[in-house]
Design an enzyme around this catalytic site. Structure first.
Site, PDB file in Angstrom:
ATOM      1  N   HIS A 283       0.874  -1.285   0.092  1.00  0.00           N
ATOM      2  CA  HIS A 283      -0.030   0.028  -0.004  1.00  0.00           C
ATOM      3  C   HIS A 283       0.840   1.341  -0.164  1.00  0.00           C
ATOM      4  CE1 HIS A 283      -3.420   2.626   0.527  1.00  0.00           C
ATOM      5  NE2 HIS A 283      -3.834   1.988   1.704  1.00  0.00           N
ATOM      6  N   HIS A 322      -1.646  -0.441 -12.292  1.00  0.00           N
ATOM      7  CA  HIS A 322      -2.579  -0.012 -11.132  1.00  0.00           C
ATOM      8  C   HIS A 322      -3.841  -0.823 -11.295  1.00  0.00           C
ATOM      9  CE1 HIS A 322      -4.979   2.514  -8.323  1.00  0.00           C
ATOM     10  NE2 HIS A 322      -3.886   3.018  -7.930  1.00  0.00           N
ATOM     11  N   ASP A 378       3.192   6.472  -7.582  1.00  0.00           N
ATOM     12  CA  ASP A 378       4.428   6.242  -7.132  1.00  0.00           C
ATOM     13  C   ASP A 378       5.742   6.045  -8.091  1.00  0.00           C
ATOM     14  OD1 ASP A 378       3.458   5.849  -4.322  1.00  0.00           O
ATOM     15  OD2 ASP A 378       2.931   4.079  -4.813  1.00  0.00           O
TER      16      ASP A 378
HETATM   17  N1  CMC Z   1       5.426  -4.791 -14.173  1.00  0.00           N
HETATM   18  C1  CMC Z   1       5.399  -5.868 -15.114  1.00  0.00           C
HETATM   19  N2  CMC Z   1       4.397  -6.609 -15.444  1.00  0.00           N
HETATM   20  C2  CMC Z   1       3.358  -6.134 -14.755  1.00  0.00           C
HETATM   21  C3  CMC Z   1       3.363  -5.008 -13.828  1.00  0.00           C
HETATM   22  C4  CMC Z   1       4.513  -4.398 -13.646  1.00  0.00           C
HETATM   23  N3  CMC Z   1       4.653  -3.185 -12.624  1.00  0.00           N
HETATM   24  N4  CMC Z   1       2.015  -4.764 -13.100  1.00  0.00           N
HETATM   25  C5  CMC Z   1       1.192  -5.834 -13.830  1.00  0.00           C
HETATM   26  N5  CMC Z   1       1.966  -6.482 -14.696  1.00  0.00           N
HETATM   27  C6  CMC Z   1       1.539  -7.527 -15.500  1.00  0.00           C
HETATM   28  C7  CMC Z   1       1.328  -8.959 -14.782  1.00  0.00           C
HETATM   29  O1  CMC Z   1       2.575  -9.372 -14.736  1.00  0.00           O
HETATM   30  C8  CMC Z   1       0.298  -9.389 -15.491  1.00  0.00           C
HETATM   31  O2  CMC Z   1       0.746 -10.050 -16.698  1.00  0.00           O
HETATM   32  P1  CMC Z   1       0.032 -11.543 -17.501  1.00  0.00           P
HETATM   33  O3  CMC Z   1      -1.360 -10.958 -17.805  1.00  0.00           O
HETATM   34  O4  CMC Z   1       0.811 -11.766 -18.437  1.00  0.00           O
HETATM   35  O5  CMC Z   1      -0.080 -12.282 -16.163  1.00  0.00           O
HETATM   36  C9  CMC Z   1      -0.700  -8.177 -15.817  1.00  0.00           C
HETATM   37  O6  CMC Z   1       0.337  -7.273 -16.031  1.00  0.00           O
HETATM   38  C10 CMC Z   1      -1.924  -8.019 -15.068  1.00  0.00           C
HETATM   39  O7  CMC Z   1      -1.372  -7.688 -13.835  1.00  0.00           O
HETATM   40  P2  CMC Z   1      -2.343  -8.042 -12.501  1.00  0.00           P
HETATM   41  O8  CMC Z   1      -1.115  -8.208 -11.384  1.00  0.00           O
HETATM   42  O9  CMC Z   1      -3.159  -8.898 -12.555  1.00  0.00           O
HETATM   43  O10 CMC Z   1      -2.572  -6.646 -12.155  1.00  0.00           O
HETATM   44  P3  CMC Z   1      -3.270  -6.019 -10.660  1.00  0.00           P
HETATM   45  O11 CMC Z   1      -4.315  -4.995 -11.429  1.00  0.00           O
HETATM   46  O12 CMC Z   1      -3.712  -7.028 -10.015  1.00  0.00           O
HETATM   47  O13 CMC Z   1      -1.921  -5.358 -10.138  1.00  0.00           O
HETATM   48  C11 CMC Z   1      -0.605  -3.695  -9.285  1.00  0.00           C
HETATM   49  C12 CMC Z   1      -2.129  -3.888 -10.013  1.00  0.00           C
HETATM   50  C13 CMC Z   1      -0.314  -2.335  -8.971  1.00  0.00           C
HETATM   51  C14 CMC Z   1      -0.424  -4.481  -8.048  1.00  0.00           C
HETATM   52  C15 CMC Z   1       0.495  -4.126 -10.171  1.00  0.00           C
HETATM   53  O14 CMC Z   1       0.189  -3.263 -11.528  1.00  0.00           O
HETATM   54  C16 CMC Z   1       1.898  -4.078  -9.681  1.00  0.00           C
HETATM   55  O15 CMC Z   1       2.363  -4.839  -9.084  1.00  0.00           O
HETATM   56  N6  CMC Z   1       2.503  -2.838 -10.038  1.00  0.00           N
HETATM   57  C17 CMC Z   1       3.746  -2.393  -9.442  1.00  0.00           C
HETATM   58  C18 CMC Z   1       3.831  -2.100  -7.915  1.00  0.00           C
HETATM   59  C19 CMC Z   1       3.330  -0.560  -7.735  1.00  0.00           C
HETATM   60  O16 CMC Z   1       3.706   0.173  -8.555  1.00  0.00           O
HETATM   61  N7  CMC Z   1       2.325  -0.414  -6.877  1.00  0.00           N
HETATM   62  C20 CMC Z   1       1.743   0.709  -6.870  1.00  0.00           C
HETATM   63  C21 CMC Z   1       0.427   1.096  -7.148  1.00  0.00           C
HETATM   64  S1  CMC Z   1      -0.231   2.912  -6.976  1.00  0.00           S
HETATM   65  C22 CMC Z   1      -0.400   3.097  -5.308  1.00  0.00           C
HETATM   66  C23 CMC Z   1      -1.711   3.424  -4.855  1.00  0.00           C
HETATM   67  O17 CMC Z   1      -2.654   3.846  -5.530  1.00  0.00           O
HETATM   68  O18 CMC Z   1      -2.029   3.131  -3.622  1.00  0.00           O
END
Ligand code: CMC
Length: 444
Positions: A283, A322, A378
């Protein structure tokens, strides 16, 4: 409410009262008609779906509340597909450009923008409540010399409830208002004391001649000078960061504040729950991860190789992607602009070049484009915090200062919502039943 789209929030998606969902229970052959309101069905309607008199009724299973609206809220609107974020209906871009953090806090809490007279009064009230009881200082001295500032903030904001026992009267509007003022006013003081303690430096008392952000910078950085004068560009950049973090509807920490607050505990304890949730790396900690990643990449030349590693699934590109924003994060665009303002004062951080190169390559690459991965808030905020001289442990603390007004606005909304009761989810029990107690000497 779903954060992808919010039907009904602007009136356009409001449904006619005859809109229903017809469900046939194949176990019994019986058909049920469930009203649809604001693109939502009431989970309790499913309870009517039973196989017999003794049946509890149908429930939904929704770990992590991926598709469950837990409240009706008029605080923050997000349209993730279109990159829209609005506080009380006002676009974040306009607020970041034209407002101040205290005005935004007023907007979130009161629901409308203040007149000049009301803003002056509000600013005065907050400014004269920035001091904390001397015993809070003593309490903080009890932490280990290198305690994490977020842990200290968590404990000290919870401790405030013992200094203001009248805060328990959550239905008393006057007392409630007093706690709102105190929380917004004292959060930067607790945050700055945590920083100074962690650094082994004497605590600096608030200076009520300074702005909200300016005073915070003073409590962090003032040394022997009689009067601390923050650089107005840094003061402004920090104020903008507080605005951008002020609210984000039903995220993990806000849900924690609402959930704990639903037990009718005082707001200090509820906000402590929010700080605890924000302490977690998923978070409040992503900007720290971005910074560590940029440091590891080291040079612009290493960016293509790093991107290949991400695409091969070795690691994630931190600060990208995101759960809600699938087009762009509007906060990221604003922060990028604030970066320039800060680096004009502090000198350009070489990590910025790596960040810009990463962004450029990623935005052109099919891996990121097809997955709708864009820079989030971020990606650049850590760079600004570092340029302001903040250690990474302070990043979630800065987030918490800004988010306090949002937590309180959501808490107030919850307290006045006649539909809310103590939060109490259901479960699907998967353990054993009716076992006979085995004496310890008979156990294998
Ligand atoms: N780098 C590389 N690949 C990614 C990333 C990333 N940062 N984020 C998602 N993917 C890929 C993931 O591997 C998946 O690929 P595939 O379909 O081939 O398996 C696809 O994109 C969908 O990912 P997901 O994990 O299902 O997406 P999600 O909506 O559950 O995750 C997230 C969102 C923010 C957790 C994720 O994008 C992530 O881990 N980002 C990096 C960490 C980050 O920057 N977090 C800050 C979020 S903003 C803070 C806030 O608003 O509070």
């Amino acid at each position: 409410m779903s954060t992808e789209t919010q039907p009904g929030a602007d009136g356009a998606g409001a449904t006619a009262s005859n809109e229903t969902l017809t469900v046939t229970d194949n176990r019994t052959g019986q058909t049920y008609e469930i009203p649809i309101e604001d693109g939502t069905i009431r989970a309790l309607e499913l309870r009517k779906i039973k196989t017999g008199e003794d049946d509890f009724g149908l429930m939904t299973y929704d770990p992590a509340f991926m598709n469950t609206a837990s409240c009706r809220s008029a605080v923050t609107y997000i349209d993730g597909d279109r990159g829209i974020l609005e506080y009380r209906g006002y676009p974040i871009e306009q607020l970041a450009e034209r407002s101040s953090y205290l005005e935004v806090a007023y907007l979130l809490i009161h629901g409308s923008l203040p007149t000049q007279a009301r803003l002056d009064e509000w600013t005065h009230e907050i400014t004269i409540h920035t001091f904390v009881h001397e015993n809070v200082k003593e309490f903080m001295q009890g932490f280990r010399y290198d305690a994490h500032p977020m842990g200290m903030l968590l404990a000290s904001v919870g401790a405030l409830s013992t200094f203001y026992p009248e805060a328990n009267a959550i239905k008393d509007e006057e007392s409630r208002y007093m706690q709102v003022i105190r929380l917004i006013a004292k959060m930067p003081t607790l945050a700055a004391f945590s920083y100074r303690h962690n650094r082994g430096m004497p605590y600096v008392y608030p200076d009520n001649d300074l702005s909200y952000a300016g005073n915070f910078l003073g409590m962090i950085y003032r040394m022997t000078e009689l009067k601390y004068g923050p650089d107005p560009r840094l003061e402004h950049a920090l104020d903008v960061l507080f605005i951008l973090h002020a609210d984000h509807e039903q995220n993990c920490s806000t849900s924690a504040v609402r959930s704990v607050g639903s037990s009718q505990v005082d707001p200090y304890s509820s906000v402590a729950a929010g700080v605890a949730a924000l302490y977690g790396p998923l978070h409040g900690g992503a900007n720290e991860a971005v910074l560590r990643m940029l440091r590891r990449i080291e040079t612009k030349e290493n960016v293509p190789g790093f991107i290949e590693g991400v695409k091969a699934g070795n690691e994630r590109l931190m600060g990208f992607g995101h759960r809600v924003y699938k087009n762009f994060d509007p906060r990221a665009k604003i922060i990028k602009k604030a970066c320039d303002e800060v680096f004009d004062v502090t000198g350009r951080n070489p990590l910025l070049d790596i960040a810009v190169e990463l962004e450029k390559i990623a935005l052109e690459d099919d891996y990121f484009v097809s997955r709708k991965l864009y820079p989030n808030v971020d990606f650049y905020s850590g760079l600004i915090y570092e340029a302001l001289g903040m250690p990474v442990e302070m990043f979630p603390v800065l987030f918490a200062i800004g988010r306090t007004s949002g937590w309180i606005a959501q808490w107030l909304e919850m307290i006045d919502d006649s539909e809310q009761k103590i939060a109490r989810p259901r479960q699907i029990y998967t353990g054993g039943r009716g076992l006979d107690y085995v004496p310890i000497d008979k156990r294998s």
